[in-house]
Design a protein around this motif. Structure first.
Motif, mmCIF file in Angstrom:
data_model
loop_
_atom_site.group_PDB
_atom_site.id
_atom_site.type_symbol
_atom_site.label_atom_id
_atom_site.label_comp_id
_atom_site.label_asym_id
_atom_site.label_seq_id
_atom_site.Cartn_x
_atom_site.Cartn_y
_atom_site.Cartn_z
ATOM 1 N N PRO A 179 0.838 -1.206 0.000
ATOM 2 C CA PRO A 179 0.000 0.000 0.000
ATOM 3 C C PRO A 179 0.875 1.260 0.000
ATOM 4 C CG PRO A 179 0.027 -0.995 2.186
ATOM 5 C CD PRO A 179 0.800 -1.916 1.284
ATOM 6 N N PRO A 180 0.448 2.296 -0.711
ATOM 7 C CA PRO A 180 1.234 3.536 -0.756
ATOM 8 C C PRO A 180 1.530 4.100 0.626
ATOM 9 C CG PRO A 180 -0.579 3.640 -2.323
ATOM 10 C CD PRO A 180 -0.765 2.387 -1.519
ATOM 11 N N GLU A 181 0.566 4.003 1.545
ATOM 12 C CA GLU A 181 0.765 4.592 2.875
ATOM 13 C C GLU A 181 1.884 3.910 3.664
ATOM 14 O OE1 GLU A 181 -2.796 1.799 3.032
ATOM 15 O OE2 GLU A 181 -2.148 3.431 1.721
ATOM 16 N N ALA A 182 2.221 2.676 3.318
ATOM 17 C CA ALA A 182 3.327 1.995 4.003
ATOM 18 C C ALA A 182 4.653 2.704 3.742
ATOM 19 C CB ALA A 182 3.417 0.540 3.556
ATOM 20 N N TRP A 183 4.756 3.367 2.617
ATOM 21 C CA TRP A 183 5.991 4.049 2.220
ATOM 22 C C TRP A 183 6.053 5.500 2.706
ATOM 23 C CZ3 TRP A 183 9.830 1.373 -0.211
ATOM 24 C CH2 TRP A 183 9.480 0.101 -0.707
ATOM 25 N N ASN A 184 4.946 6.002 3.266
ATOM 26 C CA ASN A 184 4.914 7.405 3.710
ATOM 27 C C ASN A 184 6.075 7.720 4.635
ATOM 28 O OD1 ASN A 184 2.607 7.900 2.262
ATOM 29 N ND2 ASN A 184 1.241 7.935 4.029
ATOM 30 N N GLY A 185 6.782 8.781 4.313
ATOM 31 C CA GLY A 185 7.863 9.253 5.161
ATOM 32 C C GLY A 185 9.241 8.738 4.798
ATOM 33 N N VAL A 186 9.335 7.623 4.061
ATOM 34 C CA VAL A 186 10.654 7.114 3.683
ATOM 35 C C VAL A 186 11.289 8.118 2.724
ATOM 36 C CG1 VAL A 186 11.950 5.254 2.569
ATOM 37 C CG2 VAL A 186 9.970 4.700 3.990
ATOM 38 N N LYS A 187 12.502 8.558 3.049
ATOM 39 C CA LYS A 187 13.171 9.606 2.269
ATOM 40 C C LYS A 187 13.953 9.066 1.087
ATOM 41 C CE LYS A 187 11.730 12.603 5.248
ATOM 42 N NZ LYS A 187 10.472 13.241 4.994
ATOM 43 N N GLY A 188 14.247 7.777 1.085
ATOM 44 C CA GLY A 188 14.975 7.188 -0.027
ATOM 45 C C GLY A 188 15.494 5.811 0.323
ATOM 46 N N VAL A 189 15.774 5.036 -0.731
ATOM 47 C CA VAL A 189 16.378 3.717 -0.581
ATOM 48 C C VAL A 189 17.667 3.742 -1.393
ATOM 49 C CG1 VAL A 189 16.115 1.233 -0.935
ATOM 50 C CG2 VAL A 189 14.118 2.623 -0.313
ATOM 51 N N TYR A 190 18.763 3.390 -0.747
ATOM 52 C CA TYR A 190 20.080 3.459 -1.371
ATOM 53 C C TYR A 190 20.616 2.042 -1.563
ATOM 54 C CZ TYR A 190 19.532 8.338 -0.424
ATOM 55 O OH TYR A 190 19.031 9.614 -0.401
ATOM 56 N N CYS A 191 20.862 1.698 -2.805
ATOM 57 C CA CYS A 191 21.297 0.356 -3.172
ATOM 58 C C CYS A 191 22.804 0.363 -3.374
ATOM 59 C CB CYS A 191 20.566 -0.088 -4.432
ATOM 60 S SG CYS A 191 18.773 -0.105 -4.195
ATOM 61 N N LEU A 192 23.488 -0.252 -2.442
ATOM 62 C CA LEU A 192 24.945 -0.251 -2.403
ATOM 63 C C LEU A 192 25.483 -1.642 -2.675
ATOM 64 C CD1 LEU A 192 24.649 1.485 0.969
ATOM 65 C CD2 LEU A 192 25.841 2.624 -0.869
ATOM 66 N N GLY A 193 26.743 -1.717 -3.049
ATOM 67 C CA GLY A 193 27.385 -3.008 -3.264
ATOM 68 C C GLY A 193 27.725 -3.724 -1.980
ATOM 69 N N SER A 194 27.708 -3.015 -0.868
ATOM 70 C CA SER A 194 28.012 -3.611 0.430
ATOM 71 C C SER A 194 27.387 -2.736 1.512
ATOM 72 C CB SER A 194 29.526 -3.675 0.632
ATOM 73 O OG SER A 194 29.834 -4.114 1.923
ATOM 74 N N VAL A 195 26.803 -3.373 2.518
ATOM 75 C CA VAL A 195 26.214 -2.634 3.635
ATOM 76 C C VAL A 195 26.752 -3.248 4.925
ATOM 77 C CG1 VAL A 195 24.075 -1.987 4.822
ATOM 78 C CG2 VAL A 195 24.106 -2.127 2.325
ATOM 79 N N LYS A 196 27.255 -2.378 5.795
ATOM 80 C CA LYS A 196 27.779 -2.832 7.086
ATOM 81 C C LYS A 196 27.121 -2.039 8.207
ATOM 82 C CE LYS A 196 32.342 -4.161 5.449
ATOM 83 N NZ LYS A 196 32.518 -5.528 5.813
ATOM 84 N N VAL A 197 26.854 -2.738 9.304
ATOM 85 C CA VAL A 197 26.354 -2.108 10.524
ATOM 86 C C VAL A 197 27.292 -2.543 11.630
ATOM 87 C CG1 VAL A 197 24.475 -2.018 12.194
ATOM 88 C CG2 VAL A 197 23.959 -2.078 9.754
ATOM 89 N N GLN A 198 27.917 -1.573 12.259
ATOM 90 C CA GLN A 198 28.887 -1.825 13.328
ATOM 91 C C GLN A 198 29.929 -2.861 12.899
ATOM 92 O OE1 GLN A 198 26.383 -2.750 16.704
ATOM 93 N NE2 GLN A 198 25.843 -0.607 17.003
#
Length: 188
Positions: free
Chosen positions: A36-55
């Motif tokens: 549903p469109p409302e599920a996306w409300n407020g998301v500023k962007g999606v960034y597709c990277l070759g690698s994602v790290k958290v801590q």
């Protein structure tokens, strides 16, 4: 695999930036149909990277809901680069997706839906997200399963390295009572 550069794709008005294959771009159209469109409300962007790290740990994707409260307004920015293009993001929430670990369109779709599940949990359920919280991961997985199965042909796909997925499938089955497992799970 053919990758297109610097041509953002939109899902319900939310732009996806970075390198995306033709199949990943195509599955985003399917995701738009089942969410549903409302599920996306407020998301500023999606960034597709070759690698994602958290801590320091590799992850398949991450939902970044807000800057830490102790961060001053002047320092509230994330700086990163995708294919030699520099980005500075000053607004949250945003999502990062690892497009190399999620090369297959169905795996990419599930991770996008999972991260959207975190956004829905935070905005609609007023949940304060905590890194690695089992209940929040189960909610995001169950949300993803529900929408993933609405995409034609996804019920028999294999998904890899998703924490708590088997448990989320069991929760989903208890609520929806199908006779067989909706997903084939392979854990590496």
């Amino acid at each position: 695999m053919f990758w297109k550069k610097d041509e953002p794709v939109a899902v319900h008005g939310v732009l996806f930036y970075g390198l995306l294959s033709k199949k990943q771009r195509a599955i985003l159209k399917e995701i738009e149909k089942v969410t549903p469109p409302e599920a996306w409300n407020g998301v500023k962007g999606v960034y597709c990277l070759g690698s994602v790290k958290v801590q320091g740990r590799d992850v398949l994707g991450v939902y970044y809901g807000q800057f830490p409260k102790q961060t001053s307004a002047k320092k509230q920015a994330l700086h990163f680069e995708i294919n030699y293009k520099k980005y500075t993001v000053k607004e949250c929430p945003i999502v990062f997706i690892d497009t190399m670990k999620n090369k297959k369109a169905h795996q990419f779709a599930f991770i996008v839906l999972h991260e959207l599940g975190h956004h829905v949990d935070r905005t609609q359920n007023q949940v304060v997200l905590r890194e690695g919280n089992k209940q929040q991961e189960l909610f995001a997985n169950t949300y993803a399963i529900e929408h993933f199965l609405q995409i034609e042909g996804m019920e028999s796909k294999q998904l890899y390295n998703i924490p708590y997925l088997q448990e989320a499938i069991q929760q989903y089955q208890q609520v929806h009572s199908p006779l067989r497992s909706p997903l084939t799970l392979r854990v590496e």
